[in-house]
Design a protein around this motif. Structure first.
Motif, PDB file in Angstrom:
ATOM      1  N   GLU A  65      19.168  17.913 -16.538  1.00 63.59           N
ATOM      2  CA  GLU A  65      18.633  17.699 -17.865  1.00 63.59           C
ATOM      3  C   GLU A  65      17.779  16.420 -18.178  1.00 63.59           C
ATOM      4  O   GLU A  65      17.426  16.139 -19.188  1.00 63.59           O
ATOM      5  CB  GLU A  65      19.696  18.188 -18.899  1.00 63.59           C
ATOM      6  N   TYR A  66      17.591  15.886 -16.990  1.00 62.26           N
ATOM      7  CA  TYR A  66      17.469  14.280 -17.300  1.00 62.26           C
ATOM      8  C   TYR A  66      15.762  14.219 -17.752  1.00 62.26           C
ATOM      9  O   TYR A  66      14.995  15.024 -16.931  1.00 62.26           O
ATOM     10  CB  TYR A  66      17.588  13.424 -15.902  1.00 62.26           C
ATOM     11  N   ASP A  67      15.449  13.350 -18.707  1.00 60.56           N
ATOM     12  CA  ASP A  67      14.502  13.512 -19.096  1.00 60.56           C
ATOM     13  C   ASP A  67      13.486  12.363 -18.486  1.00 60.56           C
ATOM     14  O   ASP A  67      14.039  11.017 -18.062  1.00 60.56           O
ATOM     15  CB  ASP A  67      14.333  12.787 -20.649  1.00 60.56           C
ATOM     16  N   LEU A  68      12.128  12.436 -18.175  1.00 67.65           N
ATOM     17  CA  LEU A  68      11.289  11.770 -17.309  1.00 67.65           C
ATOM     18  C   LEU A  68      11.006  10.285 -17.865  1.00 67.65           C
ATOM     19  O   LEU A  68      11.141   9.324 -17.248  1.00 67.65           O
ATOM     20  CB  LEU A  68      10.025  12.528 -16.855  1.00 67.65           C
ATOM     21  N   ASP A  69      10.755  10.436 -19.290  1.00 70.06           N
ATOM     22  CA  ASP A  69      10.690   9.275 -19.924  1.00 70.06           C
ATOM     23  C   ASP A  69      11.844   8.092 -19.708  1.00 70.06           C
ATOM     24  O   ASP A  69      11.656   6.940 -19.996  1.00 70.06           O
ATOM     25  CB  ASP A  69      10.477   9.430 -21.402  1.00 70.06           C
ATOM     26  N   GLN A  70      13.157   8.787 -19.932  1.00 67.00           N
ATOM     27  CA  GLN A  70      14.345   7.873 -19.827  1.00 67.00           C
ATOM     28  C   GLN A  70      14.357   7.673 -18.396  1.00 67.00           C
ATOM     29  O   GLN A  70      14.756   6.080 -18.274  1.00 67.00           O
ATOM     30  CB  GLN A  70      15.574   8.767 -20.006  1.00 67.00           C
ATOM     31  N   TRP A  71      14.141   7.971 -17.381  1.00 64.44           N
ATOM     32  CA  TRP A  71      13.888   7.739 -15.984  1.00 64.44           C
ATOM     33  C   TRP A  71      12.967   6.411 -15.841  1.00 64.44           C
ATOM     34  O   TRP A  71      13.345   5.466 -15.302  1.00 64.44           O
ATOM     35  CB  TRP A  71      13.619   8.938 -15.172  1.00 64.44           C
ATOM     36  N   ASN A  72      11.868   6.713 -16.265  1.00 66.60           N
ATOM     37  CA  ASN A  72      10.691   5.465 -16.313  1.00 66.60           C
ATOM     38  C   ASN A  72      11.237   4.304 -17.009  1.00 66.60           C
ATOM     39  O   ASN A  72      11.005   3.226 -16.501  1.00 66.60           O
ATOM     40  CB  ASN A  72       9.374   6.227 -17.006  1.00 66.60           C
ATOM     41  N   GLN A  73      11.877   4.552 -18.243  1.00 67.65           N
ATOM     42  CA  GLN A  73      12.160   3.342 -18.887  1.00 67.65           C
ATOM     43  C   GLN A  73      13.272   2.587 -18.108  1.00 67.65           C
ATOM     44  O   GLN A  73      13.136   1.178 -17.963  1.00 67.65           O
ATOM     45  CB  GLN A  73      13.058   3.853 -20.192  1.00 67.65           C
ATOM     46  N   ILE A  74      14.350   3.096 -17.447  1.00 66.01           N
ATOM     47  CA  ILE A  74      15.216   2.388 -16.538  1.00 66.01           C
ATOM     48  C   ILE A  74      14.628   1.919 -15.432  1.00 66.01           C
ATOM     49  O   ILE A  74      14.898   0.705 -14.970  1.00 66.01           O
ATOM     50  CB  ILE A  74      16.530   3.340 -16.288  1.00 66.01           C
ATOM     51  N   MET A  75      13.838   2.538 -14.692  1.00 67.43           N
ATOM     52  CA  MET A  75      13.070   2.137 -13.699  1.00 67.43           C
ATOM     53  C   MET A  75      12.315   0.854 -13.954  1.00 67.43           C
ATOM     54  O   MET A  75      12.225  -0.107 -13.135  1.00 67.43           O
ATOM     55  CB  MET A  75      12.206   3.127 -13.000  1.00 67.43           C
ATOM     56  N   ASP A  76      11.663   0.932 -15.015  1.00 70.88           N
ATOM     57  CA  ASP A  76      10.739  -0.025 -15.425  1.00 70.88           C
ATOM     58  C   ASP A  76      11.365  -1.403 -15.531  1.00 70.88           C
ATOM     59  O   ASP A  76      11.202  -2.542 -15.359  1.00 70.88           O
ATOM     60  CB  ASP A  76      10.080   0.185 -16.795  1.00 70.88           C
ATOM     61  N   ILE A  77      12.697  -1.461 -16.142  1.00 65.66           N
ATOM     62  CA  ILE A  77      13.626  -2.647 -16.372  1.00 65.66           C
ATOM     63  C   ILE A  77      14.207  -2.794 -14.998  1.00 65.66           C
ATOM     64  O   ILE A  77      14.193  -4.228 -14.560  1.00 65.66           O
ATOM     65  CB  ILE A  77      14.705  -2.521 -17.476  1.00 65.66           C
ATOM     66  N   ASN A  78      15.063  -1.812 -14.329  1.00 60.44           N
ATOM     67  CA  ASN A  78      15.869  -2.297 -12.977  1.00 60.44           C
ATOM     68  C   ASN A  78      15.040  -2.867 -11.885  1.00 60.44           C
ATOM     69  O   ASN A  78      15.514  -3.474 -11.233  1.00 60.44           O
ATOM     70  CB  ASN A  78      16.695  -1.258 -12.842  1.00 60.44           C
TER      71      ASN A  78
END
Length: 275
Positions: free
Chosen positions: A116-129
């Motif tokens: 159920e993971y949201d792509l926007d949430q994925w991109n947000q974390i990748m953008d930071i980490n």
């Protein structure tokens, strides 16, 4: 061959260190050990007021020049401005601890099941980490190359960047009142840190800039007792780590004691990855 003072190899006097994520649970320990061993410390965080306050504490306690700086590591202009501000105050940069990372401003989405993971949430974390880590390394590394004095860059990964999670330990486990797990985006972003480190280590080796990773195991930071016990049962030392126990690895990698060490991943996990 002249006699070597091994104690002096750990002396950071006269060096300037940047620590991103400097007011976090681990960040405060990292800043403190660098200051105690003589470094001037730039405490960098998105929480600017807290960074300023903590820098003042460091300067009062250890007598080394410290200052707080704002930085949104996902924003190139913000990163470049932070680096310029550090240079303006301290004159140069010798050590970077690329430590900033994020979970999410929505823990329900962050801990959502993979299916159920949201792509926007994925991109947000990748953008930071990993995006943020790239940007900070890019701008600080450029300064180190121009200074022509070498330098040491240390990047923080995670135990789940090098091994898969045991999902059994998360049954009944909570953090800040949320049922927790290790999201795939967290594992993927932290694995990317190790790959970025190896790339930068070889890319800047000819400039005398060393780049290494620290990989902490689980550190006590507000998890409930069920999680602490289940996690500890997976660790040969039979406990979670304390925040100060990761700092010694940083001192080693930041100092001349590790002058022939680059491209490496120092795992500080109580033996978890040995089983």
């Amino acid at each position: 061959m002249s006699e070597i003072s091994y104690k002096k190899l750990f002396d950071l006097t006269g060096k300037t260190a940047i620590v991103t994520g400097g007011i976090g649970i681990l960040g405060r320990q990292f800043c403190s050990i660098l200051a105690e061993f003589g470094a001037n410390v730039a405490v960098v965080d998105i929480q600017y007021d807290s960074a300023i306050d903590f820098a003042a504490e460091l300067e009062s306690k250890f007598g080394q020049k410290s200052a707080g700086f704002y930085c949104d590591v996902t924003n190139p202009e913000s990163v470049e401005q932070m680096v310029n501000d550090v240079i303006a105050i301290f004159g140069e940069i010798n050590i970077l601890h690329n430590n900033a990372a994020g979970k999410s401003n929505n823990l329900t989405q962050f801990f959502a099941p993979l299916e159920e993971y949201d792509l926007d949430q994925w991109n947000q974390i990748m953008d930071i980490n990993i995006g943020g880590m790239f940007l900070v390394a890019k701008y600080v590394g450029k300064v180190m190359v121009e200074q022509n004095k070498g330098g040491s860059i240390i990047q923080t990964s995670s135990i789940y960047g090098i091994m898969g999670p045991d999902n059994r330990i998360y049954e009944g486990s909570y953090y800040l009142e949320h049922q927790i797990n290790t999201p795939a985006v967290y594992a993927a972003s932290k694995s990317a840190v190790v790959g970025l480190t190896k790339y930068l280590a070889t890319y800047w080796a000819s400039k005398g800039i060393r780049v290494n990773t620290i990989t902490p195991g689980g550190v006590e930071s507000g998890q409930n007792d069920i999680f602490k016990q289940k996690y500890s049962n997976r660790v040969p030392l039979n406990r979670m780590g304390k925040s100060h126990e990761i700092a010694g690895a940083l001192l080693y990698l930041a100092s001349d004691a590790s002058s022939y060490v680059t491209g490496q991943n120092m795992v500080v996990d109580g033996g978890l990855s040995a089983w």
